[in-house]
Write a protein that holds these residues in place. Structure first.
Motif, mmCIF file in Angstrom:
data_model
loop_
_atom_site.group_PDB
_atom_site.id
_atom_site.type_symbol
_atom_site.label_atom_id
_atom_site.label_comp_id
_atom_site.label_asym_id
_atom_site.label_seq_id
_atom_site.Cartn_x
_atom_site.Cartn_y
_atom_site.Cartn_z
ATOM 1 N N SER A 186 -38.239 -16.244 31.405
ATOM 2 C CA SER A 186 -38.959 -16.381 32.670
ATOM 3 C C SER A 186 -40.250 -17.155 32.415
ATOM 4 N N THR A 187 -40.884 -17.539 33.492
ATOM 5 C CA THR A 187 -42.164 -18.236 33.378
ATOM 6 C C THR A 187 -43.186 -17.339 32.682
ATOM 7 N N ALA A 188 -43.139 -16.040 32.995
ATOM 8 C CA ALA A 188 -44.085 -15.098 32.372
ATOM 9 C C ALA A 188 -43.838 -14.994 30.869
ATOM 10 N N ASP A 189 -42.550 -14.944 30.474
ATOM 11 C CA ASP A 189 -42.217 -14.908 29.041
ATOM 12 C C ASP A 189 -42.762 -16.150 28.347
ATOM 13 N N ALA A 190 -42.520 -17.296 28.969
ATOM 14 C CA ALA A 190 -42.952 -18.565 28.376
ATOM 15 C C ALA A 190 -44.459 -18.576 28.172
ATOM 16 N N GLN A 191 -45.169 -17.979 29.141
ATOM 17 C CA GLN A 191 -46.627 -17.930 29.035
ATOM 18 C C GLN A 191 -47.058 -17.060 27.869
ATOM 19 N N VAL A 192 -46.404 -15.916 27.722
ATOM 20 C CA VAL A 192 -46.766 -14.994 26.643
ATOM 21 C C VAL A 192 -46.569 -15.666 25.285
ATOM 22 N N TYR A 193 -45.444 -16.367 25.142
ATOM 23 C CA TYR A 193 -45.141 -17.011 23.865
ATOM 24 C C TYR A 193 -45.862 -18.350 23.687
ATOM 25 N N GLY A 194 -46.245 -18.954 24.801
ATOM 26 C CA GLY A 194 -46.826 -20.292 24.732
ATOM 27 C C GLY A 194 -45.764 -21.372 24.597
ATOM 28 N N PHE A 195 -44.571 -21.128 25.110
ATOM 29 C CA PHE A 195 -43.486 -22.112 25.059
ATOM 30 C C PHE A 195 -43.332 -22.789 26.420
ATOM 31 N N THR A 196 -42.707 -23.958 26.419
ATOM 32 C CA THR A 196 -42.452 -24.654 27.681
ATOM 33 C C THR A 196 -40.967 -24.995 27.802
#
Ligand SMILES: [Zn+2]
Length: 230
Positions: free
Chosen positions: A166-176
């Motif tokens: 999810s977008t939130a997961d990506a934010q936590v990890y710093g991935f795009t």
């Protein structure tokens, strides 16, 4: 979402055993004013995608008869995705075949067969590694259903290993979205998988998809922990 009142078949038991839920990264979310109000902790799930088909409406009706629909056998981890009750036989050149290949729903625009390398040896086909949906120039196969046969011109791939988030997961990890990352699996056959394709979408749940060969290579079933790395 996944609470169907049906007896749990062997396949489902194995699937649950294979599902490694793990990883606790807790990132405090700053509330307005600086106070830490809540924390979001992604749960990383790594699943093995066994051989399967995605299918067009047109092909489904050839294989199962006019008006045929996919019916739910088991809901998958990603919302709305399901393993259907519909099974077919796929055949390569020289009549080498694999029986009982499951169709995943919902229906798609194009038919696509996803195999592991071992499956492809059994069929006598050499599919390229591709992200789902990129089937241009890939080999075809014969698909045999109870009511008909489809000669698939292209669409056989070895699915590129990937992670849904999810977008939130990506934010936590710093991935795009579109980035390649790595997956570390700790087990008695530990491995780091390179080139894991990141697929970010608001409705995705955090889940890595490996194929059967990849899952077996690192003994994923008995993994003690899994970890996403940049
Ligand atoms: Zn996937």
């Amino acid at each position: 979402m996944s609470s169907l009142n049906i007896p749990m078949p062997r396949e489902q038991l194995e699937r649950i055993v294979r599902q490694i839920i793990w990883q606790q990264i807790t990132v405090p979310l700053e509330a307005p004013g600086g106070a830490t109000e809540s924390a979001y902790t992604p749960n990383l799930v790594v699943n093995i995608s066994a051989r399967h088909l995605h299918m067009s409406k047109e092909h489904l009706e050839i294989l199962f008869g006019p008006g045929a629909e996919l019916t739910v056998y088991r809901w998958l981890y990603q919302p709305g995705e399901f393993a259907s009750e519909q099974l077919v036989t796929v055949m390569g050149p020289n009549r080498k075949a694999i029986e009982s290949v499951r169709i995943l729903g919902p229906l798609r625009k194009f038919t696509q067969l996803e195999l592991s390398a071992t499956d492809s040896f059994a069929l006598g086909i050499t599919p390229p590694v591709r992200p789902s949906g990129q089937i241009e120039g890939t080999p075809g196969c014969l698909i045999v259903g109870p009511k008909g046969v489809v000669e698939l011109r292209q669409g056989v791939i070895r699915a590129e290993r990937h992670v849904h988030m999810s977008t939130a997961d990506a934010q936590v990890y710093g991935f795009t979205d579109g980035q390649y990352i790595r997956l570390k699996v700790n087990s008695d056959c530990p491995a780091v998988f390179e080139h894991i394709f990141c697929r970010v979408h608001p409705t995705f749940l955090l889940e890595v998809h490996l194929d059967t060969d990849e899952g077996n290579a690192c003994n994923l079933v008995n993994a003690t922990s899994v970890e996403l790395l940049p």
